[in-house]
Design a protein around this motif. Sequence first.
Motif, PDB file in Angstrom:
ATOM      1  N   ILE A 137      -5.433 -49.631   4.994  1.00 49.69           N
ATOM      2  CA  ILE A 137      -6.779 -50.153   5.297  1.00 49.69           C
ATOM      3  C   ILE A 137      -6.934 -50.350   6.804  1.00 49.69           C
ATOM      4  O   ILE A 137      -5.970 -50.683   7.489  1.00 49.69           O
ATOM      5  CB  ILE A 137      -6.986 -51.497   4.545  1.00 49.69           C
ATOM      6  N   CYS A 138      -8.149 -50.148   7.299  1.00 56.79           N
ATOM      7  CA  CYS A 138      -8.442 -50.436   8.716  1.00 56.79           C
ATOM      8  C   CYS A 138      -9.191 -51.765   8.732  1.00 56.79           C
ATOM      9  O   CYS A 138     -10.417 -51.807   8.787  1.00 56.79           O
ATOM     10  CB  CYS A 138      -9.302 -49.307   9.284  1.00 56.79           C
ATOM     11  N   GLN A 139      -8.418 -52.857   8.653  1.00 50.12           N
ATOM     12  CA  GLN A 139      -9.057 -54.169   8.468  1.00 50.12           C
ATOM     13  C   GLN A 139     -10.017 -54.525   9.583  1.00 50.12           C
ATOM     14  O   GLN A 139     -11.002 -55.220   9.371  1.00 50.12           O
ATOM     15  CB  GLN A 139      -7.996 -55.266   8.367  1.00 50.12           C
ATOM     16  N   SER A 140      -9.723 -54.045  10.801  1.00 48.51           N
ATOM     17  CA  SER A 140     -10.566 -54.485  11.919  1.00 48.51           C
ATOM     18  C   SER A 140     -11.978 -53.926  11.826  1.00 48.51           C
ATOM     19  O   SER A 140     -12.878 -54.413  12.504  1.00 48.51           O
ATOM     20  CB  SER A 140      -9.928 -54.141  13.264  1.00 48.51           C
ATOM     21  N   LEU A 141     -12.186 -52.902  10.963  1.00 45.51           N
ATOM     22  CA  LEU A 141     -13.561 -52.407  10.789  1.00 45.51           C
ATOM     23  C   LEU A 141     -14.107 -52.678   9.390  1.00 45.51           C
ATOM     24  O   LEU A 141     -15.231 -52.291   9.083  1.00 45.51           O
ATOM     25  CB  LEU A 141     -13.635 -50.903  11.083  1.00 45.51           C
ATOM     26  N   GLU A 142     -13.305 -53.310   8.559  1.00 47.24           N
ATOM     27  CA  GLU A 142     -13.792 -53.605   7.207  1.00 47.24           C
ATOM     28  C   GLU A 142     -14.531 -54.940   7.177  1.00 47.24           C
ATOM     29  O   GLU A 142     -14.220 -55.858   7.938  1.00 47.24           O
ATOM     30  CB  GLU A 142     -12.629 -53.653   6.202  1.00 47.24           C
ATOM     31  N   HIS A 143     -15.462 -55.027   6.243  1.00 52.46           N
ATOM     32  CA  HIS A 143     -16.142 -56.292   5.988  1.00 52.46           C
ATOM     33  C   HIS A 143     -15.143 -57.210   5.263  1.00 52.46           C
ATOM     34  O   HIS A 143     -14.293 -56.718   4.509  1.00 52.46           O
ATOM     35  CB  HIS A 143     -17.359 -56.008   5.100  1.00 52.46           C
ATOM     36  N   PRO A 144     -15.253 -58.529   5.447  1.00 52.26           N
ATOM     37  CA  PRO A 144     -14.324 -59.438   4.754  1.00 52.26           C
ATOM     38  C   PRO A 144     -14.303 -59.234   3.235  1.00 52.26           C
ATOM     39  O   PRO A 144     -13.311 -59.571   2.577  1.00 52.26           O
ATOM     40  CB  PRO A 144     -14.872 -60.833   5.090  1.00 52.26           C
ATOM     41  N   ALA A 145     -15.374 -58.647   2.675  1.00 55.62           N
ATOM     42  CA  ALA A 145     -15.409 -58.376   1.229  1.00 55.62           C
ATOM     43  C   ALA A 145     -14.239 -57.490   0.806  1.00 55.62           C
ATOM     44  O   ALA A 145     -13.859 -57.469  -0.357  1.00 55.62           O
ATOM     45  CB  ALA A 145     -16.725 -57.688   0.860  1.00 55.62           C
ATOM     46  N   ASN A 146     -13.688 -56.743   1.752  1.00 56.78           N
ATOM     47  CA  ASN A 146     -12.596 -55.814   1.438  1.00 56.78           C
ATOM     48  C   ASN A 146     -11.311 -56.192   2.181  1.00 56.78           C
ATOM     49  O   ASN A 146     -10.525 -55.326   2.527  1.00 56.78           O
ATOM     50  CB  ASN A 146     -13.020 -54.378   1.794  1.00 56.78           C
ATOM     51  N   ILE A 147     -11.131 -57.485   2.451  1.00 55.66           N
ATOM     52  CA  ILE A 147      -9.934 -57.884   3.194  1.00 55.66           C
ATOM     53  C   ILE A 147      -9.118 -58.935   2.432  1.00 55.66           C
ATOM     54  O   ILE A 147      -7.923 -58.764   2.181  1.00 55.66           O
ATOM     55  CB  ILE A 147     -10.326 -58.406   4.594  1.00 55.66           C
TER      56      ILE A 147
END
Length: 409
Positions: free
Chosen positions: A108-118
Motif C-alpha cells: 500500500i502507498c499509505q501516504s497517498l491513501e485516504h484514512p479509510a484504507n489505512i
Amino acid sequence: MTDIAHQAQFAAFRRLFPAAQNQVYCDVAARGPISTTVRDAVAAHLDVRMSGRVDKQAYFDLIETTRDRFAGLINAHSDEVSFTKNVSDGINAVANALPWQAGDNVVICQSLEHPANIFVWQSLAQTRGIVVREVAPVDNAISADAVLNAIDDKTRVVTVSSVSFSPGLRVPMARLGRACRERGIFFLVDGAQSIGIARMDVAADMIDGLAVSTQKGLLGLYGMGFLFVRRTLAEAMRPAYLSRMGVDLGTAHEASSGTESSFRFAAGARRFDVGNFNYVGAVAVNQAMKELQAFDAAALESYVCGLARQLASKLEAVGAPLIAKSNDTRMAHIVAIGHGIGATHDSVDDSSLLALHDAFEAGGICHTIRRGVLRLSLHAYNDPTDIDRIADITARWVKKTAPTIRAAG
Ligand SMILES: Cc1ncc(COP(=O)(O)O)c(C=O)c1O
C-alpha cells in the motif's frame, strides 16, 4: 449521438442541480450535490414511511434494482455486489474475511491513501501479525512500478485508490490488476474518487474487491456504499459479520432463522450484506445512477476529464502552479493548485495559496483545501463557463501575488 445532442444532454443534466447553478460547484471530491429528482425520490420514499403503509417486498425489490444497476455500472454480476455503509466498511469487510497467516503482507502507498484504507491494515498488523509494506509515492502519485517492486511471496493484498483523494491522480489499474491476478494476490481498490465519473470495469482491470461510497460521484447520500467482491473469491470468504441477509434462506421469510447450525452463505458477495438495508440511501443512489446511466459512460468520462484538462490548461496559461499539468496522462477529473503535497489534511502552509482560496470562496467557487493544495473536482453538471470563472479569479490572483508564486515555485 452528435456533439450537439451530447451538449444538450449535459446542459439538461446541469439544470437538475441547483448547486451547479448558483455557484461554481467543483467539490465532488468531497461530496456531490444531489439533483432535484433525487430529492423528489427521497421525499416520496419518506412520504410512504410517514403514511405507515410500507410494502417491505417493494423495499427488497428496490434493493435488487439498485444492486443490478451498480453491477451494470462496474461490469460485474449482481451476486458480486453487497451493500455497505461507506468505503471503510467495504474495505474492513474484505480485510477481516481474508485467511491471514502471521507474516503475510499488504502492499500500500499509505501516504497517498485516504484514512479509510489505512487503519484497518494497521489494526490487522496488531491483531493478526500481518505486515504493512509501504510504497513511496513517485511524483505525487502511486507508481505501478513501485507497487510491483514491493510485492513478494508473502503478499496477499495490493490495495490502491483508483484516483487519490489528493492530488487526485489516476492509478494504472489494469497493469496492477493483471500482475496481482498472475500472482494470486487480492487486488483491492478504493473507488471513492472515480466512481460515477471515470469508467470502472472490474473485469477488464482484473479487480478482486472494490469499495465505494455513494455521496461523491454517484451523487447519492452519505451513509451508504457498495462492495464488489469477485464471485469465486467471495465464495471462499467467511464474513466477519453475518446476519440473515448474508445467509441463503431459500424461500423462507427474511426474519426466519431456519436450520441454524447448517446455514449456507448467500451467493457470492451477498454474504457481506448485514441486516436491513439503507433504503433511503438506496432510493437516492438508484435514482442518481439512473440519471448517470442515461449517458454513454465513455462520453461522460471524456466530457468531465476534458473539462478538467481545459481548466488545467487555462490555469497554466495564467501562470498558476499545478501539481499535474494538462498534458499529464495521470489526470482525471481533479485539478490541484499548489506546489506539492502537504502533511496536514485540510490546510495550506503557503499564504498566497490561502489568498487564492479566499478569492475562490468570495467568487462562489466551491472547492476544498486538501493536503496543501486547492482541489477543484468536476462532474457532468459542470460546463465551460465554470472553467472560465475559475480561470478569471486565478488570473487576478496571479497578477497580485506573482512574486510569491515565483519564490515558492
Ligand atoms: C479515496 C477516498 N476513500 C475513502 C473516502 C471516504 O471513506 P468513507 O466512505 O469510509 O467515509 C474518501 C473521502 O471521503 C476518499 O477520498
